[in-house]
Write a protein that holds these residues in place. Structure first.
Motif, PDB file in Angstrom:
ATOM      1  N   THR A 319       0.910  -1.366  -0.147  1.00  0.00           N
ATOM      2  CA  THR A 319      -0.165   0.124   0.403  1.00  0.00           C
ATOM      3  C   THR A 319       0.983   1.400   0.321  1.00  0.00           C
ATOM      4  OG1 THR A 319      -1.096  -1.087   1.311  1.00  0.00           O
ATOM      5  CG2 THR A 319      -2.204   0.664   1.102  1.00  0.00           C
ATOM      6  N   TYR A 320       2.015   1.487   0.637  1.00  0.00           N
ATOM      7  CA  TYR A 320       2.715   2.387   0.855  1.00  0.00           C
ATOM      8  C   TYR A 320       3.806   2.527  -0.043  1.00  0.00           C
ATOM      9  CZ  TYR A 320       0.758   3.718   5.139  1.00  0.00           C
ATOM     10  OH  TYR A 320      -0.038   4.184   5.757  1.00  0.00           O
ATOM     11  N   ARG A 325       4.587   9.449   2.885  1.00  0.00           N
ATOM     12  CA  ARG A 325       5.015   9.244   3.885  1.00  0.00           C
ATOM     13  C   ARG A 325       4.743  10.132   5.374  1.00  0.00           C
ATOM     14  NH1 ARG A 325       7.875   4.450   2.789  1.00  0.00           N
ATOM     15  NH2 ARG A 325       7.315   3.845   0.438  1.00  0.00           N
ATOM     16  N   LEU A 358       2.048  11.330  12.456  1.00  0.00           N
ATOM     17  CA  LEU A 358       1.910  10.677  13.467  1.00  0.00           C
ATOM     18  C   LEU A 358       2.182   9.742  14.564  1.00  0.00           C
ATOM     19  CD1 LEU A 358       1.811   6.994  13.054  1.00  0.00           C
ATOM     20  CD2 LEU A 358       4.249   7.018  11.968  1.00  0.00           C
ATOM     21  N   ASN A 398      -6.000   8.661  17.588  1.00  0.00           N
ATOM     22  CA  ASN A 398      -6.324   9.069  16.901  1.00  0.00           C
ATOM     23  C   ASN A 398      -7.299  10.154  17.033  1.00  0.00           C
ATOM     24  OD1 ASN A 398      -7.050   5.949  16.378  1.00  0.00           O
ATOM     25  ND2 ASN A 398      -5.374   7.251  15.512  1.00  0.00           N
ATOM     26  N   SER A 403      -2.530   9.559  13.757  1.00  0.00           N
ATOM     27  CA  SER A 403      -2.651   8.310  13.632  1.00  0.00           C
ATOM     28  C   SER A 403      -1.310   7.474  14.883  1.00  0.00           C
ATOM     29  CB  SER A 403      -2.662   7.582  12.183  1.00  0.00           C
ATOM     30  OG  SER A 403      -1.056   8.157  11.411  1.00  0.00           O
ATOM     31  N   GLY A 405       1.371   4.317  16.427  1.00  0.00           N
ATOM     32  CA  GLY A 405       2.135   3.357  15.655  1.00  0.00           C
ATOM     33  C   GLY A 405       3.030   3.014  16.852  1.00  0.00           C
ATOM     34  N   PRO A 470      -6.156   0.068  17.038  1.00  0.00           N
ATOM     35  CA  PRO A 470      -6.610   0.598  15.255  1.00  0.00           C
ATOM     36  C   PRO A 470      -4.549   0.763  15.007  1.00  0.00           C
ATOM     37  CG  PRO A 470      -7.146   2.048  17.063  1.00  0.00           C
ATOM     38  CD  PRO A 470      -6.587   0.518  18.072  1.00  0.00           C
ATOM     39  N   SER A 472      -1.560   2.092  12.713  1.00  0.00           N
ATOM     40  CA  SER A 472      -1.189   2.450  11.316  1.00  0.00           C
ATOM     41  C   SER A 472       0.213   1.906  10.707  1.00  0.00           C
ATOM     42  CB  SER A 472      -1.848   3.970  11.203  1.00  0.00           C
ATOM     43  OG  SER A 472      -2.583   3.963  11.527  1.00  0.00           O
ATOM     44  N   TYR A 473       1.120   1.830  12.035  1.00  0.00           N
ATOM     45  CA  TYR A 473       2.281   2.287  11.558  1.00  0.00           C
ATOM     46  C   TYR A 473       3.365   0.456  12.884  1.00  0.00           C
ATOM     47  CZ  TYR A 473       7.158   4.129  12.352  1.00  0.00           C
ATOM     48  OH  TYR A 473       8.482   3.673  12.388  1.00  0.00           O
ATOM     49  N   ASN A 519      -2.596  -2.553   5.655  1.00  0.00           N
ATOM     50  CA  ASN A 519      -2.748  -1.023   5.591  1.00  0.00           C
ATOM     51  C   ASN A 519      -1.827  -0.158   6.884  1.00  0.00           C
ATOM     52  OD1 ASN A 519      -4.263  -0.875   3.945  1.00  0.00           O
ATOM     53  ND2 ASN A 519      -6.206  -1.647   5.337  1.00  0.00           N
ATOM     54  N   ILE A 520      -0.925  -1.544   7.495  1.00  0.00           N
ATOM     55  CA  ILE A 520      -0.196  -0.797   8.396  1.00  0.00           C
ATOM     56  C   ILE A 520       0.963  -0.664   7.551  1.00  0.00           C
ATOM     57  CG2 ILE A 520       0.914  -1.918  10.017  1.00  0.00           C
ATOM     58  CD1 ILE A 520      -0.921  -3.093  11.814  1.00  0.00           C
TER      59      ILE A 520
END
Ligand code: DGJ
Length: 735
Positions: A319-320, A325, A358, A398, A403, A405, A470, A472-473, A519-520
């Motif tokens: 995805t990334y 980023r 993030l 959030n 986001s 991590g 949740p 994300s990273y 998605n991470i």
């Protein structure tokens, strides 16, 4: 057709964008290497000087192999240079006799079983040649794999050994590549260093004998990156020839450059043969990691840009890969292990007010992890520090608009952990020997990733956390080399397979976790750049470049890393002053500008900043958002080297050449100097560019050939005043 075969002369001509690679099958069946370099558009197959040199005659059946340039040289015949492989038979002998058997040419690029490698999305992007050589005595087949990328000066190579015989064979050495050059008029460039000093550039003149870089640490290592280049004598950033070799591998490796009695050069690269062997039962096969070979006729700069394009588009995945980023703030240097929920939220809140996207919670969030000597393996949130749990913390962050991590070190176990108490033999070890503890001699052991049950448990533990909050990273850390390389589960005759099996286990874990959580965004780390290699980039598209966050040291580290790896893959953070690694005080401008030349973030306690400092950070964050597409996806040109003096400069230019951002850094101020000019690179000479914010317009020619003035900052006294001075220019094409 990028790969031609001339049946009559038995010549393969491989052609990438602007490079040719030529192979010939000798009358004797040996496979000769004839040429690698600038593209030969018209290859005259009767060309005696090239194809039938007076040093060797491919028709000569008794040719001493010492004189023949070869594609995959064997041991035990008349070649006394370093062989590419070494095989032991059941009777103990180690002599081989391999001859060409057959070949196959096809469109596209095959996957390498269990190994990361460059890939194509469409078969028209590349062509592949497979040459199979056979040892008729043992039945061992060796398949040499070559893939040619049509739009890049890239050839990849790897090798597959297939035991088609009836006896057990033991591979003692299995290089991924061997290339013979017909002279030794080259310098060797390598990226070497140490913890917090990764990827420093060293160059040396080739001399007779072996010059090598390697790793026996079980990881690709901060000490030597699995990359070398041979440079023609006049080569610099824009001139001369460069031949790059980068091993797509994260474990023990070697890259050897051997200059022989005739002053010819043999380059070989692959898994380090020391303490390695691999048992091949009948019908079993072994595939070596890939080597990415890049040729440049326009200096080191073009070689680097070729690697950057390839790695950005056809090594990184997911995805990334093509996404900008996020700008992050990490709490490591802000708090180390000493934090609680309130502190974390305060830093995140300050970050959100400054536009940061993030928040990354680093080491210390699990079990009783209050220092680095316990708890690895017990991935359960520490309720003393985070009473409401990870999920609630992530949700709260959030809500602030950031986001969330999280840090892990999944390959490790602390002896002081429930995991270790339950499974004391899950770490690498050998019978009756003390287990060396790692990370500053503190208690940390390495899990035995050669074992399927251990790998499965790691996947389960990490996945459980990722599923339930949740996140994300992920920052995937790895903080010690491998020692006592041995496994409970391997038979005595397979103990020397441990180091490679560890790497294969790691790749399986990374593959499963990253594909289960597409998605991470994953960032790898090994005490900084201890495992900054292309193989890890296949799973995790960015790496924490170094634990050294000092801007001056970072100039060298990032400049060196950029020789092979693109900026989007390099984590780069602004940290506090005095710097925690070297105690240096540098300007926030300098720290910001160095970090903005990579994958940008902060690693300090933002709550401690004054309102003026916060204003600066806010502007940096805004600025990076404006230039991020240029830095992360543009072409990179090095202009002034930090290895050559007090100044560094570089420029990022978008592929369409319509936008650019250039940076200049002067480490120490000098009295009584005239203002100098900086000449940009990589622009379109015919375009007109506006220098954004300065109301000035120049042609690309002017900017590149005349250059811009590096401003004198204290105009009144006409002097440069203050160390750690930096300037940047943002350019936009005037339409
Ligand atoms: C080493 C990493 O490089 C640091 O950034 C940090 O994550 C520490 N490990 C945490 O233990």
């Amino acid at each position: 057709m990028p790969i031609n075969y001339n049946e009559k002369e038995k010549i393969f001509h491989l052609q990438a964008l602007d490079t040719s690679y030529i192979i010939q099958i000798c009358e004797s069946g040996y496979i000769a290497h004839l040429y690698w370099g600038r593209k030969i558009k018209k290859l005259n197959f009767n060309n005696k000087p090239i194809l039938k040199s007076s040093n060797y005659n491919v028709l000569d059946l008794d040719l001493p192999l010492d004189k023949l340039p070869q594609e995959y040289p064997m041991y035990g015949k008349s070649d006394f240079r370093n062989p590419a492989f070494h095989v032991q038979l059941e009777n103990g002998s180690t002599i081989s006799e391999f001859k060409y058997a057959f070949h196959k040419i096809y469109k596209g690029k095959p996957k390498l079983e269990g190994l990361p490698a460059t890939y194509v999305e469409n078969d028209d992007e590349a062509d592949t040649l497979e040459i199979t050589m056979v040892d008729s005595l043992t039945g061992l087949n060796i398949k040499l794999l070559y893939t040619v990328f049509n739009n890049l000066n890239v050839i990849t190579r790897s090798v597959k050994f297939i035991n088609e015989g009836t006896q057990k064979l033991r591979l003692l050495k299995a290089m991924s590549v061997s290339v013979d050059f017909d002279n030794s008029d080259y310098d060797m460039l390598q990226l070497s260093g140490a913890w917090a000093r990764e990827s420093n550039i060293y160059k040396r003149e080739l001399v007779p004998g072996i010059q090598a870089v390697d790793s026996l640490r079980g990881i690709s290592s901060a000490q030597q990156n699995p990359f070398i280049a041979l440079l023609s004598k006049n080569a610099d950033e824009i001139h001369g020839e460069a031949y790059g070799f980068n091993l797509v591998y994260s474990g023990n490796f070697t890259a050897e450059v051997y200059v022989d009695q005739f002053l010819t050069t043999r380059v070989s690269m692959g898994i380090n043969p020391f303490d390695f062997s691999w048992l091949l039962e009948p019908k079993e096969s072994f595939t070596t990691p890939e080597v990415v070979m890049v040729y440049s006729k326009a200096g080191i700069g073009e070689m680097s840009r070729t690697y950057h394009k390839l790695y950005r588009r056809r090594m990184c995945r997911g995805t990334y890969r093509d996404k900008e980023r996020p700008i992050l703030v990490n709490n490591w240097e802000a708090t180390y292990f000493n934090f609680n929920e309130e502190k974390i939220k305060d830093i995140a809140k300050a970050g959100s007010e400054l536009g940061i996207e993030l928040f990354v919670l680093d080491d210390g969030w699990f079990a009783n992890r209050n220092s680095d000597n316990c708890s690895l393996g017990d991935w359960i949130v520490d309720k003393n520090k985070l009473p409401n749990g990870l999920s609630k913390l992530a949700e709260d962050i959030n809500e602030m608009g950031l986001s969330f991590g999280l840090w892990f070190e999944p390959e490790m176990v602390s002896p002081n952990s429930d995991l270790y108490r339950k499974h004391p033999n899950w770490c690498l070890h050998v019978p009756d020997r003390k287990r060396s503890s790692g990370r500053n001699q503190r208690n940390q052991l390495v899990l035995d990733l050669t074992r399927k049950d251990v790998c499965d448990e790691i996947i389960r533990m990490v996945s459980d956390i990722l599923k339930n909050a949740p996140i994300s990273y992920v920052k995937w850390d790895m903080n010690r080399p491998l020692t006592e390389m041995g496994s409970d589960k391997l038979s005595p005759e397979r103990q020397r397979e441990t180091a490679h099996r560890y790497v294969l286990g790691l790749y399986r874990i990374m593959n499963e976790i990253t594909s289960s959580f597409p998605n991470i965004l994953f960032e790898s780390c090994s005490s900084g750049g201890g495992r900054f290699d292309p193989a890890i980039l296949y799973y995790m598209p960015q790496t924490w470049t170094s634990d050294c966050t000092d801007a001056v040291e970072r100039l060298k580290i990032q400049y060196g890393t950029s020789i092979a790896y693109p900026s989007i893959t390099m984590g780069a953070h602004v940290s506090t002053c005095p710097n925690h690694q070297v105690g240096r005080m540098t300007s926030i401008d300098m720290r910001g500008n160095v970090a903005m030349s990579g994958n940008f973030g902060y690693e300090l306690d933002l709550t401690k900043f004054t309102s003026e400092e916060k204003d600066i950070v806010k502007k940096q964050v805004e600025y990076y958002k404006e230039i991020r597409h240029i830095v992360q996806f543009g072409d990179f040109y090095r202009i002034k080297s930090p290895y050559e003096g007090n100044e560094t400069a570089w420029i990022f230019v978008t592929e369409d050449k319509k936008e650019a951002v250039a940076s200049y850094f002067r480490v120490l101020a000098k009295p009584n100097i005239l203002s100098a000019r900086l000449k940009f690179e990589g622009l379109n000479p015919d375009y007109m560019y506006e220098i954004v914010g300065e109301d000035m317009i120049f042609s690309g020619e002017e900017l590149m050939y005349i250059g811009v003035d590096i401003p004198i900052i204290d105009e009144e006294h006409y002097r440069v005043y203050g160390d750690f001075y930096t300037v940047r220019w943002r350019l936009k094409k005037v339409e």
